[in-house]
Design an enzyme around this catalytic site. Structure first.
Site, PDB file in Angstrom:
ATOM      1  CE  LYS A 177      -3.444  -2.388  -0.150  1.00 43.65           C
ATOM      2  NZ  LYS A 177      -4.656  -3.260   0.836  1.00 43.65           N
TER       3      LYS A 177
HETATM    4  C1  LIG Z   1      -5.609  -4.230   1.781  1.00 39.71           C
HETATM    5  C2  LIG Z   1      -7.108  -3.397   1.521  1.00 39.71           C
HETATM    6  C3  LIG Z   1      -7.826  -4.538   2.599  1.00 39.71           C
HETATM    7  C4  LIG Z   1      -7.326  -4.855   3.865  1.00 39.71           C
HETATM    8  O1  LIG Z   1      -5.810  -4.459   4.330  1.00 39.71           O
HETATM    9  P1  LIG Z   1      -5.380  -5.323   4.853  1.00 39.71           P
HETATM   10  O2  LIG Z   1      -4.673  -4.022   5.701  1.00 39.71           O
HETATM   11  O3  LIG Z   1      -4.359  -6.585   4.476  1.00 39.71           O
HETATM   12  O4  LIG Z   1      -5.684  -5.957   6.687  1.00 39.71           O
HETATM   13  C5  LIG Z   1      -9.059  -4.083   2.610  1.00 39.71           C
HETATM   14  N1  LIG Z   1      -9.748  -3.178   1.396  1.00 39.71           N
HETATM   15  C6  LIG Z   1      -8.723  -2.953   0.026  1.00 39.71           C
HETATM   16  C7  LIG Z   1      -9.628  -2.725  -0.972  1.00 39.71           C
HETATM   17  C8  LIG Z   1      -7.700  -2.879   0.213  1.00 39.71           C
HETATM   18  O5  LIG Z   1      -6.676  -2.707  -1.064  1.00 39.71           O
END
Ligand SMILES: *Cc1c(COP(=O)(O)O)cnc(C)c1O
Length: 394
Positions: A193
């Site tokens: 991310k």
């Molecule tokens: C990565 C992601 C999540 C979940 O986040 P985590 O930190 O991996 O639990 C939820 N929604 C979207 C759209 C994502 O890309």
């Protein structure tokens, strides 16, 4: 000849699809916490929360163990419960819809816009029933949704609006930063991310009641955390909600704080890479990058193209495998969530529920994009995409 047909690959070592950028400053920030008295629920948590509130323009931010926990906490803060419906898009990671199911409520899938693959406000409106409690929009690929339209739909129907902005930290819409566009906004700090804590999640909100409910929820529903009790010199606490251990460590928050200093540079590099892709593919009739709405400051967590299958002799699967063989790790984001076996079995979803998302799914590919990519890496991706699509031109 494509490598998959026996030709030479563009790259001998595979280029990842997405990857964190961690430097020595990040390492030093983590080490400093390891030598401090607080490894969890300490001062770095509050420091990260204040910094993210400032960065997003929200009144408050709460840090949790991961983005999924943050989505769950947002659903809890809104009192989403049995019998309630929450409208979600199908083009997202499963965790968006799962967070609704965690609260024993029903996710209702509303189809996406064919150009952007963002939830379509007109479709949302048609999915509203007397049981609808909230809309959970997803800023797919790092592009904020049409929050003006979504806010209007939410207000007219007395619904809460949540932004799953896990892709969109650092993105903006008409000069307003992601994190201040909905009632509650969720970010993820997973390594792929925009910035990372290893694992981590954030909820931003202007609503003080939501923020305090989420702080309790991440700590078993208990009204005062360990540090607050230490400061008060009291052992007493009360558990007032059923919460979870969704706490984040100071180790993770120190990493995220150090990363946040570099967010603007990371986003700028992602935008440069996206511009190079845009220019390279502008004349290529065999694929089309997703559309970008006016006023969007894109975060480019993903760079998604749609294959023009009518002009190709093969399907997406073959193009995917051929690019892998060239040494380019492409991805597919996402399998429409309503097509997963769990949702088909438990919520009776089926092919045909979201035709735009289902048709797009057959054509999409996510090209590598991350700040540490070199210009040579970008050129390799462009060369591999041109090579493979030309080889399979109809
Ligand atoms: C990565 C992601 C999540 C979940 O986040 P985590 O930190 O991996 O639990 C939820 N929604 C979207 C759209 C994502 O890309």
């Amino acid at each position: 000849m494509p490598a998959i047909e026996g030709g030479n690959p563009i790259r001998s070592e595979k280029l990842p699809n997405g990857r964190q950028t961690v430097d020595e400053k990040d390492v030093a920030a983590v080490v400093e916490v390891l030598r401090s008295p607080w490894l969890t629920t300490g001062p770095k948590v509050a420091e990260l929360e204040a910094a993210l509130a400032r960065a997003t323009g929200a009144a408050d931010a709460v840090a949790l163990a991961n983005g999924t926990a943050a989505l769950h906490a947002a659903a809890f803060a809104l009192d989403v419960g049995p019998g309630d419906e929450v409208i979600v898009p199908p083009i997202t990671f499963a965790a968006t819809a799962n967070s609704v199911v965690f609260q024993s409520a029903t996710p209702v899938f509303a189809d996406v816009d064919p150009g952007t693959l963002l939830i379509d406000p007109a479709t949302v409106e048609r999915k509203i029933t007397s049981r609808t409690k909230a809309i959970m929009a997803v800023d797919f690929a790092g592009q904020p949704c049409d929050y003006d339209a979504l806010r209007k739909v939410a207000a007219q129907n007395g619904l809460a609006l949540v932004a799953d902005a896990c892709h969109a930290l650092g993105a903006s819409l008409d000069g307003r930063t992601a994190g201040s566009l909905a009632d509650l906004t969720v970010f993820s700090l997973h390594p792929v991310k925009p910035i990372t804590a290893g694992e981590g999640g954030i909820v931003t909100t202007d609503n003080a009641d939501f923020a305090s409910r989420i702080r309790r929820f991440r700590n078993h529903g208990i009204d005062a955390d360990h540090r607050q009790r230490a400061q008060r010199g009291s052992w007493h606490y009360e558990m007032v909600d059923l919460g979870y251990n969704y706490r984040i460590t100071d180790i993770q928050c120190a990493l995220a704080l150090s990363q946040l200093d570099k967010l603007d540079g990371f986003i700028e590099r992602r935008r440069q890479i996206a511009r190079q892709y845009d220019e390279a593919f502008a004349e290529n009739a065999l694929l089309t990058p997703l559309a970008v709405n006016p006023g969007v400051g894109h975060g480019y967590h993903l760079y998604v193209v749609e294959l023009q299958l009518e002009r190709l002799r093969v399907d997406r699967e073959r193009v995917f495998q051929a690019l892998q063989a060239e040494g380019i790790n492409v991805g597919v984001h996402y399998i429409p969530v309503h097509l997963h076996p769990y949702y088909r079995e438990h919520f009776r979803t089926a092919v045909g529920d979201c035709p735009v998302a289902e048709a797009a799914y057959e054509r999409i590919l996510s090209l590598p994009i991350f700040p540490a990519m070199s210009d040579e890496d970008v050129a390799d991706v462009i060369e591999a995409v041109e090579k493979v699509t030309e080889a399979y031109r109809r």
